[in-house]
Design a protein around this motif. Sequence first.
Motif, PDB file in Angstrom:
ATOM      1  N   ASP A  21       4.429  24.321  38.304  1.00 27.71           N
ATOM      2  CA  ASP A  21       4.700  23.117  37.528  1.00 27.71           C
ATOM      3  C   ASP A  21       5.923  22.391  38.094  1.00 27.71           C
ATOM      4  N   LEU A  22       5.684  21.694  39.194  1.00 32.19           N
ATOM      5  CA  LEU A  22       6.720  20.927  39.870  1.00 32.19           C
ATOM      6  C   LEU A  22       6.320  19.462  39.903  1.00 32.19           C
ATOM      7  N   SER A  23       7.295  18.607  40.128  1.00 34.47           N
ATOM      8  CA  SER A  23       7.036  17.166  40.127  1.00 34.47           C
ATOM      9  C   SER A  23       6.318  16.744  41.413  1.00 34.47           C
ATOM     10  N   THR A  24       5.786  15.543  41.376  1.00 37.33           N
ATOM     11  CA  THR A  24       5.063  15.008  42.531  1.00 37.33           C
ATOM     12  C   THR A  24       5.941  14.907  43.773  1.00 37.33           C
ATOM     13  N   PRO A  25       7.160  14.343  43.695  1.00 38.83           N
ATOM     14  CA  PRO A  25       7.965  14.285  44.926  1.00 38.83           C
ATOM     15  C   PRO A  25       8.333  15.665  45.472  1.00 38.83           C
ATOM     16  N   THR A  26       8.497  16.634  44.592  1.00 43.15           N
ATOM     17  CA  THR A  26       8.805  17.987  45.043  1.00 43.15           C
ATOM     18  C   THR A  26       7.618  18.581  45.794  1.00 43.15           C
ATOM     19  N   LEU A  27       6.428  18.428  45.233  1.00 42.30           N
ATOM     20  CA  LEU A  27       5.236  18.947  45.905  1.00 42.30           C
ATOM     21  C   LEU A  27       4.951  18.199  47.205  1.00 42.30           C
ATOM     22  N   MET A  28       5.160  16.888  47.202  1.00 38.89           N
ATOM     23  CA  MET A  28       4.918  16.115  48.423  1.00 38.89           C
ATOM     24  C   MET A  28       5.918  16.472  49.515  1.00 38.89           C
ATOM     25  N   SER A  29       7.145  16.781  49.136  1.00 38.06           N
ATOM     26  CA  SER A  29       8.160  17.127  50.125  1.00 38.06           C
ATOM     27  C   SER A  29       7.858  18.456  50.800  1.00 38.06           C
ATOM     28  N   ALA A  30       7.275  19.377  50.056  1.00 37.16           N
ATOM     29  CA  ALA A  30       6.987  20.698  50.609  1.00 37.16           C
ATOM     30  C   ALA A  30       5.545  20.853  51.062  1.00 37.16           C
ATOM     31  N   ALA A  31       4.729  19.827  50.933  1.00 37.23           N
ATOM     32  CA  ALA A  31       3.290  19.934  51.203  1.00 37.23           C
ATOM     33  C   ALA A  31       2.955  20.451  52.605  1.00 37.23           C
ATOM     34  N   PRO A  32       3.589  19.971  53.685  1.00 35.59           N
ATOM     35  CA  PRO A  32       3.227  20.514  55.003  1.00 35.59           C
ATOM     36  C   PRO A  32       3.521  22.004  55.129  1.00 35.59           C
ATOM     37  N   TYR A  33       4.600  22.449  54.509  1.00 43.50           N
ATOM     38  CA  TYR A  33       4.945  23.865  54.567  1.00 43.50           C
ATOM     39  C   TYR A  33       4.016  24.699  53.698  1.00 43.50           C
ATOM     40  N   VAL A  34       3.625  24.179  52.547  1.00 44.68           N
ATOM     41  CA  VAL A  34       2.668  24.890  51.695  1.00 44.68           C
ATOM     42  C   VAL A  34       1.337  25.025  52.436  1.00 44.68           C
ATOM     43  N   GLY A  35       0.912  23.951  53.083  1.00 46.88           N
ATOM     44  CA  GLY A  35      -0.346  23.992  53.815  1.00 46.88           C
ATOM     45  C   GLY A  35      -0.333  24.987  54.955  1.00 46.88           C
ATOM     46  N   LYS A  36       0.780  25.089  55.645  1.00 44.13           N
ATOM     47  CA  LYS A  36       0.853  26.009  56.778  1.00 44.13           C
ATOM     48  C   LYS A  36       1.099  27.443  56.326  1.00 44.13           C
ATOM     49  N   TYR A  37       1.965  27.634  55.338  1.00 46.24           N
ATOM     50  CA  TYR A  37       2.319  28.972  54.875  1.00 46.24           C
ATOM     51  C   TYR A  37       1.125  29.656  54.199  1.00 46.24           C
ATOM     52  N   CYS A  38       0.355  28.914  53.446  1.00 47.70           N
ATOM     53  CA  CYS A  38      -0.772  29.466  52.686  1.00 47.70           C
ATOM     54  C   CYS A  38      -2.121  29.114  53.307  1.00 47.70           C
ATOM     55  N   GLU A  39      -2.142  28.854  54.591  1.00 43.60           N
ATOM     56  CA  GLU A  39      -3.360  28.373  55.232  1.00 43.60           C
ATOM     57  C   GLU A  39      -4.505  29.374  55.165  1.00 43.60           C
ATOM     58  N   THR A  40      -4.268  30.634  55.494  1.00 41.31           N
ATOM     59  CA  THR A  40      -5.362  31.602  55.522  1.00 41.31           C
ATOM     60  C   THR A  40      -5.903  31.887  54.129  1.00 41.31           C
ATOM     61  N   VAL A  41      -5.015  31.997  53.151  1.00 45.96           N
ATOM     62  CA  VAL A  41      -5.464  32.262  51.777  1.00 45.96           C
ATOM     63  C   VAL A  41      -6.244  31.068  51.239  1.00 45.96           C
ATOM     64  N   ASN A  42      -5.749  29.872  51.521  1.00 43.09           N
ATOM     65  CA  ASN A  42      -6.428  28.668  51.044  1.00 43.09           C
ATOM     66  C   ASN A  42      -7.781  28.489  51.733  1.00 43.09           C
ATOM     67  N   ASN A  43      -7.858  28.775  53.028  1.00 48.06           N
ATOM     68  CA  ASN A  43      -9.141  28.678  53.732  1.00 48.06           C
ATOM     69  C   ASN A  43     -10.156  29.663  53.165  1.00 48.06           C
ATOM     70  N   GLU A  44      -9.691  30.857  52.839  1.00 57.05           N
ATOM     71  CA  GLU A  44     -10.584  31.853  52.245  1.00 57.05           C
ATOM     72  C   GLU A  44     -11.079  31.385  50.871  1.00 57.05           C
ATOM     73  N   PHE A  45     -10.187  30.788  50.089  1.00 62.91           N
ATOM     74  CA  PHE A  45     -10.562  30.257  48.769  1.00 62.91           C
ATOM     75  C   PHE A  45     -11.578  29.122  48.902  1.00 62.91           C
ATOM     76  N   MET A  46     -11.324  28.194  49.815  1.00 62.05           N
ATOM     77  CA  MET A  46     -12.245  27.069  49.979  1.00 62.05           C
ATOM     78  C   MET A  46     -13.594  27.529  50.541  1.00 62.05           C
ATOM     79  N   LEU A  47     -13.588  28.539  51.392  1.00 65.47           N
ATOM     80  CA  LEU A  47     -14.838  29.093  51.907  1.00 65.47           C
ATOM     81  C   LEU A  47     -15.641  29.723  50.775  1.00 65.47           C
ATOM     82  N   CYS A  48     -14.954  30.428  49.899  1.00 65.21           N
ATOM     83  CA  CYS A  48     -15.622  31.031  48.740  1.00 65.21           C
ATOM     84  C   CYS A  48     -16.219  29.946  47.844  1.00 65.21           C
ATOM     85  N   ARG A  49     -15.444  28.902  47.578  1.00 67.01           N
ATOM     86  CA  ARG A  49     -15.948  27.820  46.716  1.00 67.01           C
ATOM     87  C   ARG A  49     -17.154  27.126  47.343  1.00 67.01           C
ATOM     88  N   PHE A  50     -17.117  26.926  48.649  1.00 70.15           N
ATOM     89  CA  PHE A  50     -18.209  26.239  49.328  1.00 70.15           C
ATOM     90  C   PHE A  50     -19.464  27.115  49.385  1.00 70.15           C
TER      91      PHE A  50
END
Length: 179
Positions: A21-50
């Motif tokens: 539960d963070l604000s929009t500017p906080t999430l946008m500021s960290a978005a590239p790092y969140v995407g890279k740090y959690c890339e494998t877990v997120n890819n596995e989640f999206m593969l499961c959903r698909f």
Amino acid sequence: MVLTKEVVLPEFTTLTVPEVDLSTPTLMSAAPYVGKYCETVNNEFMLCRFESNDPRACIDLGKKVTACTLQLFRNIKNNCKREFNQYSYCVDKSSGNFSFAMCRKTQTIFDECMKEKVSIERPDFGYFCRARVHSSSSAPPPPEPCPCEPKFQDETESLPDCKPRPSARFGGRYFWITE
């Protein structure tokens, strides 16, 4: 969505997870790092959903994505809190649409801190647009039935030859083309 008696919904206790539960500017500021740090877990989640086409099958993977995101924000808070707060405050206050253009200096300071203390480099421009192969540890879904089987038993083998059409009575639409 219509549900029948055969559909088993998960209990509410299995759905409870600490939220990000963070604000929009906080999430946008960290978005590239969140995407890279959690890339494998997120890819596995999206593969499961698909593949499963059922969100109930991917609840545990969704919890892992949320936990990964929270872990990254804990790392940022423990190592680069001051630099990150300056950067997200700049993103929040510098423009009305959360533009990064005016915040490149604070972004550079935050990026250097993340590189030194957390050992994560900011992904380069276009990193998330590149095609990558994800090797999954989960089993692939069962193959779908072949759609090449005939659906009708009384299919016609071929269409009979048609008579040539007569020319249009009032001229064709390509009247300017001369033969």
